[in-house]
Design a protein around this motif. Structure first.
Motif, mmCIF file in Angstrom:
data_model
loop_
_atom_site.group_PDB
_atom_site.id
_atom_site.type_symbol
_atom_site.label_atom_id
_atom_site.label_comp_id
_atom_site.label_asym_id
_atom_site.label_seq_id
_atom_site.Cartn_x
_atom_site.Cartn_y
_atom_site.Cartn_z
ATOM 1 N N UNK A 80 0.818 -1.213 0.000
ATOM 2 C CA UNK A 80 0.000 0.000 0.000
ATOM 3 C C UNK A 80 0.850 1.260 0.000
ATOM 4 N N UNK A 81 1.824 1.286 0.896
ATOM 5 C CA UNK A 81 2.705 2.452 0.980
ATOM 6 C C UNK A 81 3.489 2.638 -0.312
ATOM 7 N N UNK A 109 2.775 1.603 -3.298
ATOM 8 C CA UNK A 109 1.901 2.004 -4.403
ATOM 9 C C UNK A 109 1.662 3.510 -4.380
ATOM 10 N N UNK A 110 1.371 4.036 -3.180
ATOM 11 C CA UNK A 110 1.137 5.472 -3.071
ATOM 12 C C UNK A 110 2.407 6.258 -3.343
ATOM 13 N N UNK A 111 3.520 5.805 -2.781
ATOM 14 C CA UNK A 111 4.764 6.530 -3.013
ATOM 15 C C UNK A 111 5.138 6.519 -4.493
ATOM 16 N N UNK A 112 4.910 5.408 -5.157
ATOM 17 C CA UNK A 112 5.309 5.312 -6.562
ATOM 18 C C UNK A 112 4.351 6.068 -7.478
ATOM 19 N N UNK A 113 3.070 5.927 -7.244
ATOM 20 C CA UNK A 113 2.096 6.484 -8.193
ATOM 21 C C UNK A 113 1.311 7.673 -7.673
ATOM 22 N N UNK A 114 1.391 7.929 -6.375
ATOM 23 C CA UNK A 114 0.727 9.107 -5.843
ATOM 24 C C UNK A 114 -0.713 8.866 -5.441
ATOM 25 N N UNK A 115 -1.233 9.838 -4.709
ATOM 26 C CA UNK A 115 -2.603 9.748 -4.233
ATOM 27 C C UNK A 115 -3.604 10.077 -5.328
ATOM 28 N N UNK A 116 -3.169 10.855 -6.295
ATOM 29 C CA UNK A 116 -4.106 11.360 -7.295
ATOM 30 C C UNK A 116 -4.609 10.281 -8.229
#
Lengths: 199, 199
Positions: free
Chosen positions: A183-184, A186-193
């Motif tokens: 999860x972390x 994925x967000x760090x790599x692709x962002x929240x947007x």
DNA sequence: CCTACCGATCGGTAGG
DNA sequence: CCTACCGATCGGTAGG
């Protein structure tokens, strides 16, 4: 996970120390508290150890060694930066999750070590910093990470995510270390947007 | 930044306590250490305070209040989630950066508070958690954040970034709190990967 | 704010 | 591993 009924006494002491130091802090735990946990008298501990700081050093060094082992073998692995980041975060969080107590002691009490052990921890910490900085540099070099990234700050962001887990992660809860790391990462790599989710 | 030469004694004591507690830890700091910093005898402190824990409570409550003030006014502000995230991270990191010592004490020593004060900190922490969870939910609701986000985990990721800064940020260094917040928020929002940088 | 002191507890040791 | 103890130091108080 070896919890044999005849665990060596020294190891039992170490385990109890991890628990007490993580709950109450190093200085707020007395040798008599510790002895009481094991059903012995305060002075008896010194048949097994040579001083209180021994226990702290053992915990801190043990934790540092676990982080080292988890990440060192990854350094020269031939993986793209994003896959390597995912795997590093997974391993890092796994060490925290499997050692919540000593990880807590590690993060809170290492500053109380005497100079020699203190310096070794600083050195270890720098090694970990370098690992994550190298990972970010690799991603930028490969063209998969944004070229405008500040390497140090980005490494700190990753370290924040994996280290801070000692404060909130609950082993046995609904999230596995794999869940958190994926999860972390994925967000760090692709962002929240919304938008570019797949590379 | 009010550092008048005639700072009230009670405040001087509080400042010295923040410094010593953050450097050595609460239990490893003696009242005589503290008195020595101010050029007085141990017993003299009790003309100004009623007990050692008073000092810790004051530090921890002060820090909690600062975080609260920084974030509370943001909650009902009419901003899109990404802008609100940037601003929240900026304010959060600013509180840490402006209060490195009490922030360190806050994160390390709050577990040593007696039950009443302890519970208040837990309550405060939950408020902050809720703030960031609400922020993530807002972004998902607005359609700017990925709908598949795990709200709790995402909030923990944001909290990791802003809280862990107490371990590495150096006021007076090359990075301002604004730099850190903007850098962190940019990566969290758009990711490390090359590609969709502008929304 | 100091002097002088309180009982409690600390980490650690001697001798068995 | 226990008993009994060491000197040092702890947070805090009394009385000025």
């Amino acid at each position: 996970m070896t919890d044999s009924p005849t665990k060596p006494r020294r190891e039992q002491i170490q385990d109890a120390a991890s628990r007490l130091f993580s709950e109450r802090g190093y200085h707020a735990t007395s040798m008599r508290d510790l002895a009481g946990e094991l059903g012995m008298q305060g002075g008896s501990l010194y048949a097994h150890i040579s001083g209180k700081e021994d226990l702290l050093i053992e915990i801190v060094n043990g934790a540092a060694q676990q982080f080292d082992e988890a990440l060192f073998s990854l350094r020269d692995l031939d993986l793209p930066a994003d896959a390597k980041l995912r795997e590093a975060m997974f391993r890092h969080i796994t060490v925290v999750a499997d050692n919540m107590e000593s990880a807590t002691v590690f993060f809170h009490e290492w500053k109380h070590l005497s100079p020699g052990a203190y310096r070794r921890v600083i050195g270890w910490r720098d090694t970990i910093d370098d690992f994550y900085r190298g990972l970010v540099e690799q991603g930028v070099r490969e063209g998969t990470f944004r070229p405008d990234l500040d390497v140090k700050m980005t490494a700190y962001l990753i370290l924040s995510a994996v280290n801070w887990s000692y404060t909130w992660y609950r082993p046995g809860g609904s999230l596995t270390p794999r869940d958190v790391a994926e999860g972390f990462a994925a967000t760090l790599l692709s962002g929240l947007r919304t938008g570019g989710d797949r590379p």
